[in-house]
Design a protein around this motif. Sequence first.
Motif, PDB file in Angstrom:
ATOM      1  N   TRP A  79       0.829  -1.201   0.000  1.00  0.00           N
ATOM      2  CA  TRP A  79       0.000   0.000   0.000  1.00  0.00           C
ATOM      3  C   TRP A  79       0.866   1.254   0.000  1.00  0.00           C
ATOM      4  CZ3 TRP A  79      -4.315   1.793  -1.507  1.00  0.00           C
ATOM      5  CH2 TRP A  79      -4.842   2.987  -1.004  1.00  0.00           C
ATOM      6  N   GLN A  83       0.887   4.068  -2.883  1.00  0.00           N
ATOM      7  CA  GLN A  83       0.650   5.467  -2.555  1.00  0.00           C
ATOM      8  C   GLN A  83       1.777   6.359  -3.082  1.00  0.00           C
ATOM      9  OE1 GLN A  83      -2.073   7.175  -0.727  1.00  0.00           O
ATOM     10  NE2 GLN A  83      -2.853   5.352  -1.749  1.00  0.00           N
ATOM     11  N   ASP A 339      -9.304   5.578  -5.130  1.00  0.00           N
ATOM     12  CA  ASP A 339      -8.865   4.933  -3.897  1.00  0.00           C
ATOM     13  C   ASP A 339      -9.136   3.435  -3.955  1.00  0.00           C
ATOM     14  OD1 ASP A 339      -7.997   5.305  -0.938  1.00  0.00           O
ATOM     15  OD2 ASP A 339      -9.847   4.128  -0.802  1.00  0.00           O
ATOM     16  N   ARG A 343      -6.365   0.206  -4.133  1.00  0.00           N
ATOM     17  CA  ARG A 343      -6.392  -0.956  -3.238  1.00  0.00           C
ATOM     18  C   ARG A 343      -6.475  -2.252  -4.040  1.00  0.00           C
ATOM     19  NH1 ARG A 343      -6.782   0.896   1.887  1.00  0.00           N
ATOM     20  NH2 ARG A 343      -7.432   3.085   2.084  1.00  0.00           N
ATOM     21  N   GLU A 344      -7.201  -2.233  -5.130  1.00  0.00           N
ATOM     22  CA  GLU A 344      -7.208  -3.396  -6.027  1.00  0.00           C
ATOM     23  C   GLU A 344      -5.802  -3.680  -6.550  1.00  0.00           C
ATOM     24  OE1 GLU A 344     -11.569  -3.715  -8.226  1.00  0.00           O
ATOM     25  OE2 GLU A 344      -9.898  -2.749  -9.268  1.00  0.00           O
TER      26      GLU A 344
END
Length: 501
Positions: A79, A83, A339, A343-344
Amino acid sequence: MGIRTGAQYIASLRDDRALYIAGERVRDVTRHAPLAGILASIAEHFDAFHRPDLQADYTYPSPRDGRPVSNSFLPARTWDEVQQRLRGESLRKEATYGLMGRLPDFMNAFVTDAAVIAPHVLGHKDKAFADNAIRYWEYCRDEDICLTHTLVDPKRDYGKDLSAQRALKVVRETDAGIVVSGARMLSTLAPVSNEIWVGPFMPRRPGEEDYALSFAVPVATPGLRFIARESYARGGSRYDRPLSERFDEGDALAVFEDVLVPWERVFIYRDIVAYNMMAPSFPGYLLLQAIVRGRSKLRFMTGLASKIADVLGRSALPRYQELLGEFLALNELADGLIDASARELVVHAQQEFAKQADPGFVLEDVARETASLFASPNRGMVGISTLRFFLPEVNTRVNELIRLMGSSSLVMTVTEADFANPETAADLEQYLGNEQASARERVQVMKLAWDAVASEFGGRQEIYEIFFAGDPFLSRQLHYFTPRRGQYQAMVDRLLAESRA
């Protein structure tokens, strides 16, 4: 090398490429006036990587030598890493207002996706092709290559099969590499790129092995020529054409005539399974880049609509507040979709990295189970749906609203030269200026709006967004084959069964 400067990028374009625009060969793209605006925009993009205030968000250390390279090459799997990519992608797209569909980030993400899936997809039969793709990703990353691509077969007759289209195919192979002939389109940014990647898009069928190819070569490769559409930039006033003169990327037909592609630049060769499974297997770096770009454009167009309402004195009118409220709500939806897509990406990237080390992974088995060209049935599809449906439809709606808001003021746009002429300047101020904006300011906003939705540039932008992810009718058809349809129909079947009880 690591990150390049804008000057280094421009110098790299002085080669012997065969580029034709408006019936003439462009011998030096760096001196061709209609390309000056896009060259300056891309040079600014490269220079921004050297700004101390941006470098942390734009770059990461190259695994090869520690030099800073664009984080659009980062093979993120956590993650925090996603990001990091997302921050860089967002800032770079904001800098160009989301108006460049082929900012170098696009293909940087493409080759990164390809490198991640190379061991178990591109190299499922021959490891050499996987090694080629990984080395090419490293080359693009460390040399900061500006890359274009070409995916689509030219359609001479939509009613005939691939063999009638004179599409790009292998004609023979040699010890040095494969020799290819034919054409591909639509090579956006080709006039000012360093290299071109020929990749898969539409699936190939058994018997079409000669067309199942993927490779990359310099744009100046002998036997390769580009026939570009006419330039929308004219080397004129940025007041009159603020977008056309800065962001016209160019589109071209790539014609290959007995082009030798060295073996080390070949990633797929006569392999229908790898060709058809390349795009479905991508972790999603390219997908995230594309939808971030779409969001940046939506933000810009929302700001433009708001500015139009202000300079026309319509901001206080309920009808226009309603329209602007719709714009702002669409932005909130876009933020949420991005968003979810990020995450996928974490999940998909981890899946693909795991497959690299899985001795039991068989690409052919996955290919038989894959019902959709662009998505495995076991994967989430928020990002894909955002790209195929939400952004194109929102772009069309936004353009419509801007036309409604601008109304006749979109048409009544004089030129910068009219304000420089004292015989007309006073009249323009008297009849077009208001308390919210001078005549010059008001016309400047409306000319920006015209360029965004009604000029040659704006018209091309609208078509481009509709077809960015491919034929919208095919996209809908592909979604038909995903598992969700059966899941939703099962809800109805359950209610019917309960009603019969």
